[in-house]
Design a protein around this motif. Sequence first.
Motif, PDB file in Angstrom:
ATOM      1  N   GLY B  29     -61.019  27.845  63.655  1.00 53.15           N
ATOM      2  CA  GLY B  29     -60.968  29.051  62.940  1.00 53.15           C
ATOM      3  C   GLY B  29     -60.961  30.260  63.746  1.00 53.15           C
ATOM      4  O   GLY B  29     -61.499  30.432  65.022  1.00 53.15           O
ATOM      5  N   TYR B  30     -60.526  31.384  63.173  1.00 52.55           N
ATOM      6  CA  TYR B  30     -60.396  32.855  63.994  1.00 52.55           C
ATOM      7  C   TYR B  30     -59.492  32.721  65.178  1.00 52.55           C
ATOM      8  O   TYR B  30     -59.740  33.900  65.946  1.00 52.55           O
ATOM      9  N   GLU B  31     -58.874  31.736  65.495  1.00 54.98           N
ATOM     10  CA  GLU B  31     -57.868  32.048  66.708  1.00 54.98           C
ATOM     11  C   GLU B  31     -57.019  32.755  66.544  1.00 54.98           C
ATOM     12  O   GLU B  31     -56.449  33.424  67.222  1.00 54.98           O
ATOM     13  N   ALA B  32     -56.229  32.701  65.160  1.00 50.17           N
ATOM     14  CA  ALA B  32     -55.048  33.648  64.863  1.00 50.17           C
ATOM     15  C   ALA B  32     -55.604  34.933  65.204  1.00 50.17           C
ATOM     16  O   ALA B  32     -54.797  35.817  65.462  1.00 50.17           O
ATOM     17  N   LEU B  33     -56.723  35.414  64.420  1.00 51.23           N
ATOM     18  CA  LEU B  33     -57.279  36.849  64.575  1.00 51.23           C
ATOM     19  C   LEU B  33     -57.471  37.273  66.206  1.00 51.23           C
ATOM     20  O   LEU B  33     -57.068  38.136  66.421  1.00 51.23           O
ATOM     21  N   LYS B  34     -57.898  36.218  67.029  1.00 50.10           N
ATOM     22  CA  LYS B  34     -58.082  36.491  68.450  1.00 50.10           C
ATOM     23  C   LYS B  34     -56.680  36.663  68.983  1.00 50.10           C
ATOM     24  O   LYS B  34     -56.541  37.716  69.900  1.00 50.10           O
ATOM     25  N   GLN B  35     -55.702  36.076  68.359  1.00 47.22           N
ATOM     26  CA  GLN B  35     -54.461  36.109  69.158  1.00 47.22           C
ATOM     27  C   GLN B  35     -53.545  37.580  68.502  1.00 47.22           C
ATOM     28  O   GLN B  35     -53.060  38.206  69.199  1.00 47.22           O
ATOM     29  N   ILE B 234     -49.069  32.523  59.460  1.00 46.73           N
ATOM     30  CA  ILE B 234     -47.544  33.103  60.024  1.00 46.73           C
ATOM     31  C   ILE B 234     -47.847  33.635  61.535  1.00 46.73           C
ATOM     32  O   ILE B 234     -47.101  33.374  62.210  1.00 46.73           O
ATOM     33  N   ILE B 235     -49.109  34.208  61.798  1.00 45.36           N
ATOM     34  CA  ILE B 235     -49.508  34.193  63.322  1.00 45.36           C
ATOM     35  C   ILE B 235     -49.589  33.239  63.981  1.00 45.36           C
ATOM     36  O   ILE B 235     -49.003  33.192  65.068  1.00 45.36           O
ATOM     37  N   THR B 236     -50.178  32.234  63.351  1.00 43.14           N
ATOM     38  CA  THR B 236     -50.344  30.967  64.360  1.00 43.14           C
ATOM     39  C   THR B 236     -48.850  30.126  64.582  1.00 43.14           C
ATOM     40  O   THR B 236     -48.781  29.792  65.697  1.00 43.14           O
ATOM     41  N   LEU B 237     -48.155  30.116  63.765  1.00 44.24           N
ATOM     42  CA  LEU B 237     -47.026  29.122  63.619  1.00 44.24           C
ATOM     43  C   LEU B 237     -45.754  30.299  64.350  1.00 44.24           C
ATOM     44  O   LEU B 237     -44.801  29.687  64.981  1.00 44.24           O
ATOM     45  N   ALA B 243     -41.068  30.348  58.778  1.00 40.68           N
ATOM     46  CA  ALA B 243     -39.602  30.449  57.678  1.00 40.68           C
ATOM     47  C   ALA B 243     -39.062  29.309  57.440  1.00 40.68           C
ATOM     48  O   ALA B 243     -38.254  29.022  56.600  1.00 40.68           O
ATOM     49  N   GLN B 244     -39.243  28.189  58.472  1.00 44.05           N
ATOM     50  CA  GLN B 244     -38.567  26.751  58.398  1.00 44.05           C
ATOM     51  C   GLN B 244     -39.297  25.931  57.187  1.00 44.05           C
ATOM     52  O   GLN B 244     -38.582  25.079  56.781  1.00 44.05           O
ATOM     53  N   LEU B 245     -40.470  26.177  57.086  1.00 46.49           N
ATOM     54  CA  LEU B 245     -40.924  25.335  55.808  1.00 46.49           C
ATOM     55  C   LEU B 245     -40.599  26.184  54.335  1.00 46.49           C
ATOM     56  O   LEU B 245     -40.185  27.180  54.436  1.00 46.49           O
ATOM     57  N   GLY B 246     -40.660  25.280  53.465  1.00 44.27           N
ATOM     58  CA  GLY B 246     -39.854  25.646  52.192  1.00 44.27           C
ATOM     59  C   GLY B 246     -38.448  25.633  52.228  1.00 44.27           C
ATOM     60  O   GLY B 246     -37.747  25.074  53.042  1.00 44.27           O
ATOM     61  N   GLY B 252     -42.222  28.838  53.237  1.00 42.72           N
ATOM     62  CA  GLY B 252     -43.687  28.398  53.199  1.00 42.72           C
ATOM     63  C   GLY B 252     -44.052  27.606  52.369  1.00 42.72           C
ATOM     64  O   GLY B 252     -43.192  26.795  51.701  1.00 42.72           O
ATOM     65  N   THR B 253     -45.355  27.328  52.004  1.00 44.48           N
ATOM     66  CA  THR B 253     -45.890  26.443  51.319  1.00 44.48           C
ATOM     67  C   THR B 253     -46.491  27.131  50.013  1.00 44.48           C
ATOM     68  O   THR B 253     -46.843  28.302  50.029  1.00 44.48           O
ATOM     69  N   ARG B 254     -46.970  26.408  49.138  1.00 43.01           N
ATOM     70  CA  ARG B 254     -47.491  26.874  47.804  1.00 43.01           C
ATOM     71  C   ARG B 254     -48.488  25.843  46.968  1.00 43.01           C
ATOM     72  O   ARG B 254     -48.129  24.792  47.056  1.00 43.01           O
ATOM     73  N   ILE B 255     -49.687  26.412  46.452  1.00 42.98           N
ATOM     74  CA  ILE B 255     -50.420  25.487  45.800  1.00 42.98           C
ATOM     75  C   ILE B 255     -50.183  25.494  44.446  1.00 42.98           C
ATOM     76  O   ILE B 255     -50.361  26.527  43.941  1.00 42.98           O
ATOM     77  N   VAL B 256     -49.742  24.527  43.919  1.00 48.37           N
ATOM     78  CA  VAL B 256     -49.475  24.262  42.461  1.00 48.37           C
ATOM     79  C   VAL B 256     -50.571  23.884  41.990  1.00 48.37           C
ATOM     80  O   VAL B 256     -51.236  22.732  42.192  1.00 48.37           O
ATOM     81  N   SER B 257     -51.112  24.438  40.739  1.00 47.30           N
ATOM     82  CA  SER B 257     -52.185  23.882  39.872  1.00 47.30           C
ATOM     83  C   SER B 257     -51.421  23.349  38.687  1.00 47.30           C
ATOM     84  O   SER B 257     -50.722  24.005  37.963  1.00 47.30           O
ATOM     85  N   LEU B 258     -51.779  21.863  38.471  1.00 46.28           N
ATOM     86  CA  LEU B 258     -51.096  21.130  37.519  1.00 46.28           C
ATOM     87  C   LEU B 258     -52.432  20.710  36.640  1.00 46.28           C
ATOM     88  O   LEU B 258     -53.111  20.156  36.926  1.00 46.28           O
ATOM     89  N   SER B 259     -52.284  21.025  35.164  1.00 51.62           N
ATOM     90  CA  SER B 259     -52.930  20.731  34.261  1.00 51.62           C
ATOM     91  C   SER B 259     -52.180  20.217  32.995  1.00 51.62           C
ATOM     92  O   SER B 259     -51.171  20.367  32.809  1.00 51.62           O
TER      93      SER B 259
END
Lengths: 186, 462
Positions: B29-35, B234-237, B243-246, B252-259
């Motif tokens: 955690g917070y490594e991306a911020l440090k970067q 995005i900072i980490t990767l 952009a190669q994800l998806g 990228g990725t997306r959280i789908v709520s399924l109900s």
Amino acid sequence: MSEPTEFSSASKPTANPLAHDAHFVVSAELEAEASELISHYPEKRSAVLMLLHEVQERFGYISQEAVAWIVAKLEMQPIHVLELVTFYPMFRQQPAGQFQVKICRTLSCALGGAYELHHHFCSRLGLDDQAHGIQTSKDGKFSVEFVECLASCGTAPVVMVNEDFREGVTTQQADEMMAQCRKTKG
Amino acid sequence: MPQEFRLILKNIDQPGYTNDIECYLRHGGYEALKQAIVLKPKALPDGKIQTGPEQIRDEVKASGLRGRGGAGFSAGLKWSFVDRRSGKPIYLICNADESEPGTFKDRQILHKDPHQLIEGMVISCYANDVKLAYIYVRGEFPDAARILKKALADARAQGFLGKNILGSGYDLEIFIHRGAGAYICGEETGLIESLEGKRAYPRIKPPYFPAILGLYMCPTIVNNVETLCHVRHIITLGAAKYAQLGTPNNTGTRIVSLSGHVKRPGYYEIEVGKVSLGQLINGANFGGGLRDGRSLKAIIPGGSSSKVFRAGEKFKLKRKGADGQMVTVDVDLLDLPYDFDSLQAAGSMSGSSAVIVLDDSTDIVKALANLSEFYAHESCGQCTPCREGSLWMSKALHRMTHGGARKQDADYLIKTATNIQGRTICAFGEACAWPVISFINKFREEFEAKGEADEAKSGTSH
């Protein structure tokens, strides 16, 4: 002298929808919390929702006295606080039961049995499941109301009891919940 | 078989993972911020010097990140609209007012991984020269508000927030602001009004584009919880790898709520467009299919405001063929890739990525009545067509589900809905009209059958 018309000053003014609270006393702790919250914003008025939450958490509802205190604290017009209490569904204008049961009624919870659950709570507590809005049991222990989506549609039906969040609630669990609450001193 | 791809949810629900800062730090955690915060000015090929914050903004744009709240608008583009020359402070608000029926993804992040959001927010604020930011949490999330308050205090104590963050000279404060049960606060200009201490009446655009005239009439960015979390990744990767994800234009990725009527409702993170609607519903590692003995009736694909799909629908979609030419192909409903563009091309939207599944036990008129009651309750009341129309529709549907349906109700509802959409200040007008229009267009016979049955029973005809 003519009869007063509907618009004359003699007609009855609309009553303030908020209840009075003879016991509204602001503690030093609440004063300090309010000052802290006000300091979070460049403009005092922004703190009004946060102050209304602080008041409702301590006193159970928003009274005319509470509004007067907030008005003085934030240098607002009373109408600008009152119009928020009537707009935002979470703020109560009257005292509610010791335990406020909020049952989510929106689609996924409805598919998951929210209406049956609401009916169950109402019949156990002697309330009308067709009535609109919040209802309080005769002993003042419980208030029951339908609320809109609580954002946990995957674990329907969901219920909040005061600030406690319960998922996948069965009628049996509802009975246990009520029994547990009854053991708690008011 | 397609799998979940957990980027945002990577640590969430893992055994032993808690929401305190020590645990977050142990997991990188917070490594991306440090970067991000030490990025040096860079000379571009054209000789211009690009500052660190400008580089971050460029990365976010290049990543193709689209807003995860509902509109799916390019996050980088949204940031690029910010008026940076006004001399006024720039504000950033995290929209944590998750309230679109069917949606419960932000709840997971707020409760289980609050520092991921805070890290994403601090980076986003740094990139946009924001000194003061807010997290607008819906009132019904009191636990989330408490968790965030502690998380912010812990981040402050460790130098990730407050004055002179990580010795960079950059100052930022983030505060919690709680809503109080009004759905309309999820609309960004309504949210801003609410933060100013007013009723959440959305503002008219133009002129009140938040990027120019937002909070306190200053330039303001409003981003969804999940969107801000993506910034950290995005900072980490790096934008290119992210952009190669998806899939193209749906990165990228997306959280789908399924109900609804599936065996395994829940939240599933996928690479956008790599999993189809059918796989989400029926996949053993996703919804696990419908309840035994039931068949599919309808799918609400992107939160309650999105237009409903009827089981068995087919769509004509444009696809790039093997020779690079665009060709039109027939796609079955269940084969629709779950992404922004495909669902839009099929006439609906992925919205807040909330899929509600309805099986054949569902009374479709009753389901619509439920949704219309929601919208009638939540209309802020500012615009007449929406205030009156949403209630008319709800009343008509209530009557229809209580033995008083009439044959002409379907037409009446469509007429009312079409008179609301496009005639309101904010998109709530469409949000309340679209379910009505789509439910009736796709299941008209059920609405008419109810009317005929009730009229036959009462012996009246209108």
